[in-house]
Design a protein around this motif. Sequence first.
Motif, PDB file in Angstrom:
ATOM      1  N   ILE A   5     -26.755 -86.904 -41.520  1.00 16.40           N
ATOM      2  CA  ILE A   5     -26.148 -86.183 -40.401  1.00 16.40           C
ATOM      3  C   ILE A   5     -24.829 -85.584 -40.883  1.00 16.40           C
ATOM      4  O   ILE A   5     -23.937 -86.312 -41.341  1.00 16.40           O
ATOM      5  N   TYR A   6     -24.745 -84.267 -40.830  1.00 13.15           N
ATOM      6  CA  TYR A   6     -23.491 -83.572 -41.092  1.00 13.15           C
ATOM      7  C   TYR A   6     -22.816 -83.290 -39.753  1.00 13.15           C
ATOM      8  O   TYR A   6     -23.482 -82.916 -38.782  1.00 13.15           O
ATOM      9  N   ILE A   7     -21.509 -83.467 -39.709  1.00 11.70           N
ATOM     10  CA  ILE A   7     -20.766 -83.179 -38.478  1.00 11.70           C
ATOM     11  C   ILE A   7     -19.579 -82.285 -38.833  1.00 11.70           C
ATOM     12  O   ILE A   7     -18.751 -82.646 -39.671  1.00 11.70           O
ATOM     13  N   ALA A   8     -19.524 -81.108 -38.206  1.00  9.59           N
ATOM     14  CA  ALA A   8     -18.446 -80.156 -38.476  1.00  9.59           C
ATOM     15  C   ALA A   8     -17.659 -79.889 -37.198  1.00  9.59           C
ATOM     16  O   ALA A   8     -18.218 -79.866 -36.098  1.00  9.59           O
ATOM     17  N   ARG A   9     -16.386 -79.682 -37.367  1.00  4.91           N
ATOM     18  CA  ARG A   9     -15.557 -79.217 -36.252  1.00  4.91           C
ATOM     19  C   ARG A   9     -15.561 -77.691 -36.269  1.00  4.91           C
ATOM     20  O   ARG A   9     -15.727 -77.068 -37.329  1.00  4.91           O
ATOM     21  N   HIS A  10     -15.366 -77.079 -35.112  1.00  2.00           N
ATOM     22  CA  HIS A  10     -15.289 -75.618 -35.027  1.00  2.00           C
ATOM     23  C   HIS A  10     -14.111 -75.078 -35.845  1.00  2.00           C
ATOM     24  O   HIS A  10     -13.184 -75.812 -36.222  1.00  2.00           O
ATOM     25  N   GLY A  11     -14.117 -73.771 -36.068  1.00  2.00           N
ATOM     26  CA  GLY A  11     -13.046 -73.111 -36.806  1.00  2.00           C
ATOM     27  C   GLY A  11     -11.793 -72.895 -35.973  1.00  2.00           C
ATOM     28  O   GLY A  11     -11.721 -73.260 -34.788  1.00  2.00           O
ATOM     29  N   PHE A  12     -10.817 -72.272 -36.580  1.00  2.00           N
ATOM     30  CA  PHE A  12      -9.493 -72.058 -35.990  1.00  2.00           C
ATOM     31  C   PHE A  12      -9.598 -71.153 -34.768  1.00  2.00           C
ATOM     32  O   PHE A  12     -10.159 -70.053 -34.817  1.00  2.00           O
ATOM     33  N   ARG A  13      -9.013 -71.592 -33.660  1.00  2.00           N
ATOM     34  CA  ARG A  13      -9.149 -70.908 -32.369  1.00  2.00           C
ATOM     35  C   ARG A  13      -8.142 -69.770 -32.198  1.00  2.00           C
ATOM     36  O   ARG A  13      -6.984 -69.884 -32.597  1.00  2.00           O
ATOM     37  N   LEU A  14      -8.608 -68.689 -31.547  1.00  2.00           N
ATOM     38  CA  LEU A  14      -7.747 -67.527 -31.310  1.00  2.00           C
ATOM     39  C   LEU A  14      -6.562 -67.858 -30.416  1.00  2.00           C
ATOM     40  O   LEU A  14      -5.454 -67.344 -30.617  1.00  2.00           O
ATOM     41  N   ASN A  15      -6.748 -68.716 -29.419  1.00  2.00           N
ATOM     42  CA  ASN A  15      -5.661 -68.993 -28.474  1.00  2.00           C
ATOM     43  C   ASN A  15      -4.492 -69.744 -29.103  1.00  2.00           C
ATOM     44  O   ASN A  15      -3.428 -69.856 -28.506  1.00  2.00           O
ATOM     45  N   TRP A  16      -4.670 -70.243 -30.331  1.00  2.00           N
ATOM     46  CA  TRP A  16      -3.566 -70.906 -31.015  1.00  2.00           C
ATOM     47  C   TRP A  16      -2.555 -69.902 -31.580  1.00  2.00           C
ATOM     48  O   TRP A  16      -1.431 -70.286 -31.906  1.00  2.00           O
ATOM     49  N   ILE A  17      -2.967 -68.652 -31.691  1.00  2.00           N
ATOM     50  CA  ILE A  17      -2.054 -67.646 -32.251  1.00  2.00           C
ATOM     51  C   ILE A  17      -1.881 -66.440 -31.328  1.00  2.00           C
ATOM     52  O   ILE A  17      -1.064 -65.565 -31.614  1.00  2.00           O
ATOM     53  N   ASN A  18      -2.641 -66.390 -30.241  1.00  2.00           N
ATOM     54  CA  ASN A  18      -2.574 -65.236 -29.337  1.00  2.00           C
ATOM     55  C   ASN A  18      -2.693 -65.724 -27.899  1.00  2.00           C
ATOM     56  O   ASN A  18      -3.750 -66.190 -27.477  1.00  2.00           O
ATOM     57  N   THR A  19      -1.620 -65.595 -27.139  1.00  2.00           N
ATOM     58  CA  THR A  19      -1.627 -66.070 -25.756  1.00  2.00           C
ATOM     59  C   THR A  19      -2.361 -65.115 -24.818  1.00  2.00           C
ATOM     60  O   THR A  19      -2.624 -65.453 -23.663  1.00  2.00           O
ATOM     61  N   ASN A  20      -2.707 -63.927 -25.299  1.00  2.00           N
ATOM     62  CA  ASN A  20      -3.394 -62.935 -24.464  1.00  2.00           C
ATOM     63  C   ASN A  20      -4.886 -62.873 -24.760  1.00  2.00           C
ATOM     64  O   ASN A  20      -5.529 -61.849 -24.523  1.00  2.00           O
ATOM     65  N   TRP A  21      -5.444 -63.955 -25.263  1.00  2.00           N
ATOM     66  CA  TRP A  21      -6.862 -63.976 -25.608  1.00  2.00           C
ATOM     67  C   TRP A  21      -7.716 -63.859 -24.344  1.00  2.00           C
ATOM     68  O   TRP A  21      -7.297 -64.216 -23.242  1.00  2.00           O
ATOM     69  N   LYS A  22      -8.927 -63.395 -24.531  1.00  2.00           N
ATOM     70  CA  LYS A  22      -9.883 -63.260 -23.440  1.00  2.00           C
ATOM     71  C   LYS A  22     -11.160 -64.005 -23.799  1.00  2.00           C
ATOM     72  O   LYS A  22     -11.670 -63.875 -24.913  1.00  2.00           O
ATOM     73  N   SER A  23     -11.688 -64.759 -22.862  1.00  2.00           N
ATOM     74  CA  SER A  23     -12.925 -65.494 -23.099  1.00  2.00           C
ATOM     75  C   SER A  23     -14.105 -64.533 -23.087  1.00  2.00           C
ATOM     76  O   SER A  23     -14.316 -63.816 -22.101  1.00  2.00           O
ATOM     77  N   PRO A  24     -14.898 -64.478 -24.150  1.00  2.00           N
ATOM     78  CA  PRO A  24     -16.078 -63.593 -24.165  1.00  2.00           C
ATOM     79  C   PRO A  24     -17.073 -63.921 -23.059  1.00  2.00           C
ATOM     80  O   PRO A  24     -17.788 -63.041 -22.576  1.00  2.00           O
ATOM     81  N   THR A  25     -17.124 -65.191 -22.651  1.00  2.00           N
ATOM     82  CA  THR A  25     -18.079 -65.619 -21.635  1.00  2.00           C
ATOM     83  C   THR A  25     -17.499 -65.591 -20.232  1.00  2.00           C
ATOM     84  O   THR A  25     -18.244 -65.754 -19.252  1.00  2.00           O
ATOM     85  N   GLY A  26     -16.182 -65.439 -20.127  1.00  2.00           N
ATOM     86  CA  GLY A  26     -15.530 -65.504 -18.823  1.00  2.00           C
ATOM     87  C   GLY A  26     -15.251 -66.921 -18.367  1.00  2.00           C
ATOM     88  O   GLY A  26     -14.682 -67.133 -17.288  1.00  2.00           O
ATOM     89  N   LEU A  27     -15.626 -67.901 -19.173  1.00  2.00           N
ATOM     90  CA  LEU A  27     -15.413 -69.297 -18.812  1.00  2.00           C
ATOM     91  C   LEU A  27     -13.982 -69.710 -19.135  1.00  2.00           C
ATOM     92  O   LEU A  27     -13.503 -69.460 -20.247  1.00  2.00           O
ATOM     93  N   PRO A  28     -13.271 -70.352 -18.209  1.00  2.00           N
ATOM     94  CA  PRO A  28     -11.940 -70.853 -18.527  1.00  2.00           C
ATOM     95  C   PRO A  28     -11.971 -71.827 -19.706  1.00  2.00           C
ATOM     96  O   PRO A  28     -12.936 -72.573 -19.877  1.00  2.00           O
TER      97      PRO A  28
END
Length: 268
Positions: A5-28
Amino acid sequence: MIETIYIARHGFRLNWINTNWKSPTGLPRDPPLAAYGEAQAQELAAYFLAIPEEKRPTIILSSPYYRCLQTSQPTSRALEVPIYVEHGLSEWYSPVAPGSGLHPRPSAAAVMQSYFSEIDPSWSSIWYPTRRGEDVEALHERANGVLDLLVTEIEKRFGVKHKNILLVSHAATVIVLCRALLAQPDLPLRVGCCSISELSRKSDSSGVLGAWEAKALASGSHLKEGASRDWGLEDVQIADGKVISDQGVPGTQDEEDNCGPQIHRSSL
């Protein structure tokens, strides 16, 4: 039988460097990856493509959050393997503050397939975390329950087809998954973005929990700049011996909260 079993964490998030990010899905609370995170996801795919074919994962099970599916996509394409959306691998939210609503829940696999064609919607999530949030003990209980059902269901449904699987999730969830597989509930572990843990089944083991040994834990050696933005459960904010509550999404307090196992161990 699943061997690795390999377990990976997701990559670096946009909201960590940009406060004006927009959710592609519209989900908070569902930010996409930053460009740096997308590059990390490509490096993750390159790692799996470079290892011997018999060691590569043949299915990917991903948290339904956009950043995890984005992280999974390059590996899915490189190895030509499907992505199964599993809500049991979702983000950890602390308990909601009273009267503040429920935590968000991403859409079903069939909906997310419109964003990621690599998703195979034939997999139905075996577990849904409660939208009311979890304390740390409940998070560990979720990991134990998810893994016990997940490994058994894959082996029942696919037989010996999948010997190696990849789980893509979030820092807190990755930590408790590793702890559950190793039966080390207090294992100290900090998990960086796109890091990989590799756990192999012990030859003399039975069952799921505690039946594995760690070949690597939260390794970033495959990444050009190493694993970034590491996080551990010791970073959790505690007040009066309890995890500090979080705000839910306003107006959602009366929405459905279908949670827990969606199949039962006794029926497998």
